[in-house]
Design a protein around this motif. Structure first.
Motif, PDB file in Angstrom:
ATOM      1  N   GLY A  96      49.302  43.923  36.238  1.00  0.00           N
ATOM      2  CA  GLY A  96      49.190  45.625  36.390  1.00  0.00           C
ATOM      3  C   GLY A  96      47.744  46.035  35.943  1.00  0.00           C
ATOM      4  N   THR A  97      46.925  45.277  34.664  1.00  0.00           N
ATOM      5  CA  THR A  97      45.196  45.969  34.384  1.00  0.00           C
ATOM      6  C   THR A  97      44.716  45.555  35.710  1.00  0.00           C
ATOM      7  N   ARG A  98      44.919  44.746  36.767  1.00  0.00           N
ATOM      8  CA  ARG A  98      43.844  44.642  37.895  1.00  0.00           C
ATOM      9  C   ARG A  98      44.463  45.994  38.892  1.00  0.00           C
TER      10      ARG A  98
ATOM     11  N   GLY B  28      46.179  40.464  31.492  1.00  0.00           N
ATOM     12  CA  GLY B  28      45.811  40.544  30.469  1.00  0.00           C
ATOM     13  C   GLY B  28      44.832  39.337  29.502  1.00  0.00           C
ATOM     14  N   ALA B  29      44.834  38.266  30.198  1.00  0.00           N
ATOM     15  CA  ALA B  29      44.384  37.031  29.888  1.00  0.00           C
ATOM     16  C   ALA B  29      43.777  36.348  31.220  1.00  0.00           C
ATOM     17  N   GLU B  30      44.297  37.213  32.376  1.00  0.00           N
ATOM     18  CA  GLU B  30      43.405  35.934  33.687  1.00  0.00           C
ATOM     19  C   GLU B  30      41.795  36.493  33.619  1.00  0.00           C
ATOM     20  N   GLY B  31      41.591  37.569  32.997  1.00  0.00           N
ATOM     21  CA  GLY B  31      40.206  37.980  33.286  1.00  0.00           C
ATOM     22  C   GLY B  31      39.242  37.015  32.470  1.00  0.00           C
TER      23      GLY B  31
ATOM     24  N   ALA C 100      41.978  49.289  30.615  1.00  0.00           N
ATOM     25  CA  ALA C 100      43.610  49.651  31.371  1.00  0.00           C
ATOM     26  C   ALA C 100      44.096  47.901  30.729  1.00  0.00           C
ATOM     27  N   VAL C 101      43.631  47.116  29.927  1.00  0.00           N
ATOM     28  CA  VAL C 101      43.809  45.838  29.101  1.00  0.00           C
ATOM     29  C   VAL C 101      45.646  47.070  27.958  1.00  0.00           C
TER      30      VAL C 101
END
Length: 503
Positions: free
Chosen positions: A317-319, A51-54, A331-332
């Motif tokens: 998971g979001t990816r 969730g933070a990676e994007g 997705a988030v």
């Protein structure tokens, strides 16, 4: 080769007094609550990137591989943390080791939050170095917590509730991951476009439980079994009397001291190990065929847990949902479901932990997770990209996979690893097993985004299914049972090889 013989008989636990009530029960509750902050930090730090990676990649200009380095640096460092923390806890004690880990959690999160933004997209820029260094510090803490906290709880827990008490740490881990998912979603929805660098806020939250863990552990006792292994019998008795009823404390301490003394005299026969305050080296372990077999079983269970792909979902998971066709914003939010069912599964697992054998839960869990892998692959094949049903069908199946994993595997694996190795071997045995598990975890963290982007969801989950079937066969053949035996009884069964016999 050293000849290690087993004692002729194991102590009996029949007719033992009730383990805890009143003040001892409350004290055990306090200890588990504080120690499990290590698990909460473990979960938050491994889940916050999901969730933070994007946002981080967008602000810092990171490509897919650079992002993989940032995410996987924590996981590879966790492997080293798991390997060395066990030995450190053998040397200084479980309690002091957890206090040291709380410092790593705090300073690692501070480095990540305050990593300079200039030229972060460059591999050798100072900002990138600070960011990755912070993630490595967090990884060392996460790996250390994954080794030391379950052992600490297992060594303090009464036999009758050892599984559920030790399993609270895994519940804390998934609670930390859920907390990360929820906080990420709240911050993304409310602060995106309003505040710059929202990913830094997501990471900053980690510092708060780290402070609580530090001050909380200052008031917690040392493991009585560690104290006995150091020859500090009086201190061990005083600790045991705070977490057991008087009669039970006396019975357990007599058994622990008796087995410890007998081990010194008969089990090891190794001059440098036979002293009361020493632990086994890798050479000592490799000198005995039963300990080698035990170590292989421990490594196999730790690796099998990671090869289910559970942490690929918890990290990315979001990816996965975006690849299935879901929008980034949805997705988030939908990703919260993975954390929620993990907590639900953890609660169910704790209820069953002292009722079902460990091997039974492993076999049920691997059967279910492999089935869901196959179903996800089928859904990815039958529902083409662009189909409105596709993302929701895949999300539901992934939710089923996470629920199965948490209910029957994750809690049981960490409890089993905390139980299976003899006290003298716990540091090195648990450390090596968890090191191998984290190493596989790191490979998945590094390459999973490229795998999904390159071959798609269908092939990715088919690979997990094949590995799951292999893991199921390994568990059925090589993994011994630990439920229903005291740690001292397990010591006897291990050194005699009886633990590997099927009744």
């Amino acid at each position: 080769m050293t000849n290690i013989k087993a004692p002729t008989s194991a102590p009996s636990r029949q007719g033992a007094a009730a383990p805890t009530s009143g003040t001892p029960a409350r004290r055990l509750g306090q200890i588990s609550l504080v120690a499990c902050l290590g698990g909460l930090l473990f979960g938050y730090d491994t889940g916050v990137a999901n969730g933070a990676e994007g946002h981080m990649a967008q602000e810092l200009g990171l490509n897919v591989f650079q992002l993989g380095v940032v995410i996987s640096s924590l996981v590879f460092a966790a492997a080293l943390g798991a390997l060395f923390a066990g030995r450190i806890s053998d040397a200084v004690g479980r309690r002091k080791a957890i206090i040291l880990l709380s410092g790593l959690f705090f300073f690692g999160s501070i480095m990540v939050v305050f990593s300079p933004a200039g030229e972060l997209g460059q591999f050798y820029g100072p900002g990138f170095a600070v960011l990755v260094t912070g993630r490595i510090m967090l990884g060392l803490a996460v790996g250390g917590a994954s080794t030391v906290v379950p052992v600490y709880l297992a060594e303090l827990a009464p036999l009758e509730i050892r599984g559920s008490l030790t399993g609270r740490n895994e519940l804390a881990i998934v609670a930390g991951q859920l907390l990360a998912f929820v906080i990420n979603a709240i911050i993304a929805v409310t602060l995106h476009g309003v505040v710059d660098g929202i990913w830094r806020i997501m990471f900053a939250v980690c510092a708060l439980p780290a402070i609580a863990l530090f001050f909380g552990m200052l008031r917690m006792p040392e493991s009585p079994r560690w104290l006995v292994n150091q020859g500090r019998y009086d201190e061990a008795r005083r600790v045991m009397e705070t977490v057991r009823t008087p009669q039970r404390a006396q019975e357990e301490m007599d058994e622990i001291i008796s087995v410890h003394s007998e081990n010194n005299k008969k089990l090891l026969g190794i001059p440098e190990v036979s002293q009361g305050n020493a632990h086994m080296s890798l050479k000592d372990v490799l000198s005995n065929k039963w300990l080698v077999r035990l170590l292989i079983a421990g490594i196999g269970v730790a690796v099998a847990q990671q090869l289910t792909g559970i942490n690929a979902i918890m990290y990315y998971g979001t990816r996965v949902l975006e690849e299935s066709g879901m929008s980034a914003e949805m997705a988030v939010i939908a990703n919260i479901a993975f954390g929620a069912v993990a907590v639900i599964g953890g609660l169910i697992a704790l209820r069953n932990m002292d009722r079902l054998d460990r091997r039974t839960t492993f076999i049920i869990g691997l059967s279910l997770t492999t089935t869901f892998h196959i179903l996800i692959a089928i859904a990815g094949t039958l529902l083409p990209e662009g189909n409105a049903v596709r993302p929701f069908a895949i999300m539901i199946l992934v939710v089923g996979f996470v629920l199965s994993m948490q209910t029957f595997l994750n809690v049981a694996v960490w409890v089993w690893l905390a139980e299976i190795f003899p006290v003298r071997m716990k540091g090195i045995g648990t450390g090596i097993a968890v090191f191998c598990g984290w190493g596989v975890n790191g490979v998945l963290a590094l390459f999973f985004p490229a795998l999904v982007s390159g071959v798609g969801i269908t092939v990715s989950f088919l690979i997990f299914a094949v590995v799951g079937a292999i893991a199921l066969a390994f568990v059925a053949k090589f993994v011994p049972e630990t439920r229903g035996r005291s740690l001292e009884e397990l010591d006897h069964a291990i050194f005699s090889g009886k633990i590997f016999q099927r009744s």
